[in-house]
Motif scaffolding. Structure first.
Motif, PDB file in Angstrom:
ATOM      1  N   ALA A  99       0.804  -1.206   0.148  1.00 28.27           N
ATOM      2  CA  ALA A  99       0.076  -0.103  -0.219  1.00 28.27           C
ATOM      3  C   ALA A  99       0.864   1.099   0.063  1.00 28.27           C
ATOM      4  CB  ALA A  99      -1.161  -0.004   1.342  1.00 28.27           C
ATOM      5  N   LEU A 102       2.040   1.428  -3.749  1.00 31.92           N
ATOM      6  CA  LEU A 102       1.272   1.400  -4.764  1.00 31.92           C
ATOM      7  C   LEU A 102       0.951   2.676  -5.684  1.00 31.92           C
ATOM      8  CD1 LEU A 102      -1.244  -0.645  -6.025  1.00 31.92           C
ATOM      9  CD2 LEU A 102      -2.738   0.467  -4.166  1.00 31.92           C
ATOM     10  N   PHE A 107      -4.498   1.666  -8.433  1.00 29.65           N
ATOM     11  CA  PHE A 107      -5.887   1.789  -7.380  1.00 29.65           C
ATOM     12  C   PHE A 107      -6.959   2.130  -8.173  1.00 29.65           C
ATOM     13  CE2 PHE A 107      -8.554   2.903  -4.169  1.00 29.65           C
ATOM     14  CZ  PHE A 107      -8.262   1.781  -3.203  1.00 29.65           C
ATOM     15  N   ASN A 151      -0.497  -6.740   0.122  1.00 28.23           N
ATOM     16  CA  ASN A 151      -0.237  -6.299  -1.074  1.00 28.23           C
ATOM     17  C   ASN A 151      -1.346  -6.148  -2.198  1.00 28.23           C
ATOM     18  OD1 ASN A 151       2.384  -5.960  -0.199  1.00 28.23           O
ATOM     19  ND2 ASN A 151       3.321  -7.946  -0.873  1.00 28.23           N
ATOM     20  N   TYR A 152      -2.451  -6.470  -1.783  1.00 26.25           N
ATOM     21  CA  TYR A 152      -3.586  -6.416  -2.667  1.00 26.25           C
ATOM     22  C   TYR A 152      -4.721  -5.280  -2.348  1.00 26.25           C
ATOM     23  CZ  TYR A 152      -3.204 -11.056  -4.785  1.00 26.25           C
ATOM     24  OH  TYR A 152      -2.610 -12.178  -5.491  1.00 26.25           O
ATOM     25  N   ALA A 153      -4.158  -4.379  -2.106  1.00 26.19           N
ATOM     26  CA  ALA A 153      -5.087  -2.986  -1.452  1.00 26.19           C
ATOM     27  C   ALA A 153      -5.895  -2.784  -2.908  1.00 26.19           C
ATOM     28  CB  ALA A 153      -4.360  -1.801  -1.034  1.00 26.19           C
ATOM     29  N   ALA A 154      -5.428  -2.853  -3.906  1.00 24.26           N
ATOM     30  CA  ALA A 154      -6.167  -2.407  -5.145  1.00 24.26           C
ATOM     31  C   ALA A 154      -7.211  -3.289  -5.411  1.00 24.26           C
ATOM     32  CB  ALA A 154      -5.191  -2.050  -6.361  1.00 24.26           C
ATOM     33  N   THR A 157      -9.743  -4.466  -2.687  1.00 23.70           N
ATOM     34  CA  THR A 157     -10.978  -3.334  -2.607  1.00 23.70           C
ATOM     35  C   THR A 157     -11.828  -3.660  -3.522  1.00 23.70           C
ATOM     36  OG1 THR A 157      -9.236  -2.057  -1.475  1.00 23.70           O
ATOM     37  CG2 THR A 157     -11.095  -1.097  -2.215  1.00 23.70           C
TER      38      THR A 157
END
Ligand code: NAD
Length: 250
Positions: A99, A102, A107, A151-154, A157
């Motif tokens: 994050a 990123l 995003f 590491n999967y925020a995008a 979400t």
């Protein structure tokens, strides 16, 4: 005896000609559905259409982030199949980064393609299905609708939003007999996941979090796709089905 999973002759728009879209499309075509394949990648749509068993399949260009393009893909499917019984939306992008690093463009692109695009396509299809008295919309979500990989925020979400969008559309369109559902697979080897799975650390993390000890295959998704697109699934709506060897349990 009537086969409740029969989809012979059903007109289905498959958006996304990547690994999952192409795989499910081939199975639907084997079972006699009349398909329209749509993707932003012109070469991919033609390649996938040509490889489909059976006759009468169409292909068209789709940029899912543009509503006119979604309307045009839906119109192609209606003109090819005479109506629109189902949509399988397997369009998506995966951007992975901590994050703190990123790029915000990654995003917003993830939200734009994976969520806004899903809404634009679903509502263009939904309009037609409401007018014709019913239909099925199935979108490929992910285990990331539920689990929080680092590491999967995008991506996560966007997929969580997609599952919630599925619930809202399901409630809005239920009275019109338009069912809206999602399929949430664990990692499947496709052009999307393959570049990451070659990283031993990433692969070890993913594999250690799947209780059944293997990745999903495209074939693992066939049963749920058929259920949701056939009369067997007539009363199922608003759900995300995790096809994940237990990934969302741990
Ligand atoms: N492969 C996996 O491990 C996995 C796991 C869970 C969920 N999913 C989801 O399944 C879906 C399909 O993934 P895949 O593995 O087949 O990926 P893929 O990369 O093989 O296919 C994705 C397709 O989407 C298309 N696309 C991208 N942007 C587009 C746009 N703006 N308009 C139209 N088409 C566009 C690409 O051209 C590509 O053909 C995605 O939503 C993905 O998030 C994949």
């Amino acid at each position: 005896m009537t086969d409740i999973f029969d989809i012979e002759g059903r007109s289905i728009l498959v958006a996304g000609a990547g690994g999952i879209g192409a795989g499910i499309a081939a199975e639907l075509a084997r079972r006699g559905a009349r398909l329209t394949i749509a993707d932003v990648d012109e070469t991919a749509v033609e390649r996938v259409r040509e490889a489909l068993p059976g006759e009468g399949h169409a292909a068209c260009i789709l940029n899912i982030t543009e509503e006119d393009s979604c309307a045009s893909a839906v119109a192609t499917a209606v003109s090819n199949g005479g109506r629109l019984d189902g949509v399988l939306n397997a369009v998506g992008i995966l951007r992975i980064a901590p994050a703190l690093e990123l790029p915000i463009d990654d995003f917003t692109a993830s939200l734009n393609i994976n969520v806004t695009g899903a809404l634009l396509l679903a509502r263009q299809a939904g309009k037609i299905m409401i007018d014709q008295g019913g239909g099925r919309i199935v979108t490929i979500a992910s285990v990331s609708s539920k689990v929080a990989n680092p590491n999967y925020a995008a991506y996560a979400t966007s997929k969580a939003a997609l599952s919630q969008l599925t619930r809202v559309l399901a409630v809005e369109w239920a009275k019109h007999q338009v069912a809206v559902n999602a399929i949430g697979p664990a990692v499947v080897p496709t052009p999307m996941s393959n570049p990451f799975m070659t990283d031993p650390e990433y692969r070890a993390y993913q594999m250690s979090h799947i209780p059944m000890g293997r990745m999903a295959t495209v074939e693992d998704l066939f049963g749920t796709a058929l259920l949701l697109l056939s009369s067997a699934g007539a009363f199922i709506t608003g759900q995300t089905f995790y096809i994940d060897g237990g990934r969302t349990l741990v």
